[in-house]
Design a protein around this motif. Structure first.
Motif, PDB file in Angstrom:
ATOM      1  N   MET A   3       0.817  -1.213   0.000  1.00 34.58           N
ATOM      2  CA  MET A   3       0.000   0.000   0.000  1.00 34.58           C
ATOM      3  C   MET A   3       0.852   1.266   0.000  1.00 34.58           C
ATOM      4  O   MET A   3       0.319   2.364   0.038  1.00 34.58           O
ATOM      5  N   PRO A  34       2.946   4.460  -1.126  1.00 34.51           N
ATOM      6  CA  PRO A  34       2.839   5.332  -2.299  1.00 34.51           C
ATOM      7  C   PRO A  34       4.079   5.247  -3.207  1.00 34.51           C
ATOM      8  O   PRO A  34       4.035   5.685  -4.346  1.00 34.51           O
ATOM      9  N   SER A  36       6.574   3.345  -5.546  1.00 35.92           N
ATOM     10  CA  SER A  36       6.580   2.135  -6.373  1.00 35.92           C
ATOM     11  C   SER A  36       7.769   1.241  -6.039  1.00 35.92           C
ATOM     12  O   SER A  36       7.672   0.025  -6.134  1.00 35.92           O
ATOM     13  N   ARG A  93       6.774  -0.963  -3.140  1.00 41.65           N
ATOM     14  CA  ARG A  93       5.848  -2.015  -3.571  1.00 41.65           C
ATOM     15  C   ARG A  93       6.592  -3.099  -4.351  1.00 41.65           C
ATOM     16  O   ARG A  93       6.336  -4.293  -4.173  1.00 41.65           O
ATOM     17  N   PRO A 112      -8.832   5.097   0.165  1.00 39.26           N
ATOM     18  CA  PRO A 112      -8.402   5.659  -1.118  1.00 39.26           C
ATOM     19  C   PRO A 112      -7.376   4.708  -1.745  1.00 39.26           C
ATOM     20  O   PRO A 112      -6.493   4.195  -1.069  1.00 39.26           O
ATOM     21  N   GLY A 113      -7.529   4.452  -3.007  1.00 37.31           N
ATOM     22  CA  GLY A 113      -6.623   3.537  -3.679  1.00 37.31           C
ATOM     23  C   GLY A 113      -6.949   2.074  -3.455  1.00 37.31           C
ATOM     24  O   GLY A 113      -6.102   1.208  -3.667  1.00 37.31           O
ATOM     25  N   TYR A 114      -8.174   1.779  -3.035  1.00 39.61           N
ATOM     26  CA  TYR A 114      -8.565   0.402  -2.742  1.00 39.61           C
ATOM     27  C   TYR A 114      -8.344  -0.516  -3.941  1.00 39.61           C
ATOM     28  O   TYR A 114      -7.754  -1.585  -3.807  1.00 39.61           O
ATOM     29  N   GLU A 115      -8.786  -0.083  -5.121  1.00 39.74           N
ATOM     30  CA  GLU A 115      -8.613  -0.924  -6.300  1.00 39.74           C
ATOM     31  C   GLU A 115      -7.148  -1.094  -6.660  1.00 39.74           C
ATOM     32  O   GLU A 115      -6.742  -2.133  -7.176  1.00 39.74           O
ATOM     33  N   HIS A 116      -6.343  -0.083  -6.378  1.00 40.31           N
ATOM     34  CA  HIS A 116      -4.911  -0.213  -6.642  1.00 40.31           C
ATOM     35  C   HIS A 116      -4.284  -1.241  -5.707  1.00 40.31           C
ATOM     36  O   HIS A 116      -3.391  -1.995  -6.108  1.00 40.31           O
ATOM     37  N   HIS A 117      -4.757  -1.302  -4.478  1.00 41.11           N
ATOM     38  CA  HIS A 117      -4.251  -2.322  -3.547  1.00 41.11           C
ATOM     39  C   HIS A 117      -4.623  -3.719  -4.040  1.00 41.11           C
ATOM     40  O   HIS A 117      -3.822  -4.650  -3.952  1.00 41.11           O
ATOM     41  N   GLU A 170      -2.281  -4.569  -6.845  1.00 41.90           N
ATOM     42  CA  GLU A 170      -0.979  -5.001  -6.345  1.00 41.90           C
ATOM     43  C   GLU A 170      -1.044  -6.432  -5.816  1.00 41.90           C
ATOM     44  O   GLU A 170      -0.121  -7.222  -6.026  1.00 41.90           O
ATOM     45  N   THR A 178     -11.687   1.272 -12.442  1.00 42.70           N
ATOM     46  CA  THR A 178     -10.596   1.780 -13.262  1.00 42.70           C
ATOM     47  C   THR A 178     -10.295   0.825 -14.413  1.00 42.70           C
ATOM     48  O   THR A 178     -10.188  -0.381 -14.219  1.00 42.70           O
TER      49      THR A 178
END
Length: 169
Positions: free
Chosen positions: A33, A35, A37, A40, A71-76, A79, A103
């Motif tokens: 999670m 920010p 990269s 990650r 915020p950024g749930y779909e990005h998590h 990943e 997205t």
């Protein structure tokens, strides 16, 4: 004698990166999670040296513990699916969640993974059916490429449905 002297500095305080190879599994997953990269990426690398069965169970419980209001749930989720793809841990439930993400990048990546895991999924063409007719051209392209990896006659007829859709450059 001539020229300018510039001072380059970070606007935020520098932090020491965690040693994710020795960190507990939960801490490594939480690093997904970040920010940054780089962090990650290092978390994904640290997961590759651990027991895949334990990592798969930990990713599953980590994903279930995420709050959809984050915020950024779909990005998590993206990943987490990337970790599963790296370790070849098939997670159909996570894949389905990302196939219906808001997205287009997440939907496109999930479509790509369907093609990669098609031999280990229940009905991969059913998963791709709605993505073939997605409103975003990149999602449609990834769905076509994924269907091309599935060696059945039904995949050809599914791909033919995309011809009426507009294409991007």
């Amino acid at each position: 004698a001539h020229g300018r002297i510039w001072r380059i500095s970070r606007s935020e305080p520098s932090t020491r990166p965690a040693d994710l190879l020795r960190a507990p599994l939960g801490e490594v997953l939480d690093a997904l999670m970040s920010p940054e990269s780089w962090t990650r990426y290092q978390a994904k690398r640290a997961l590759t040296v651990r027991d895949p069965v334990r990592v798969g169970k930990a990713i599953d419980s980590w994903v279930r513990s995420l709050d959809p209001a984050l915020p950024g749930y779909e990005h998590h989720l993206y990943e987490a699916l990337g970790c599963c793809a790296t370790l070849e841990i098939v997670q159909p439930a996570l894949l389905r969640r990302l196939l219906s993400a808001r997205t287009p990048q997440a939907r496109a990546y999930a479509s790509r993974i369907v093609g990669r895991w098609h031999d280990r999924l229940e009905d991969p063409l059913a998963l791709l059916a709605s993505r073939i007719e997605d409103e975003h051209p990149r999602v449609r392209m990834e769905a076509v490429l994924a269907a091309a990896a599935i060696p059945t006659a039904e995949s050809i007829t599914m791909v033919a449905r995309v011809t009426g859709k507009p294409m991007d450059g």
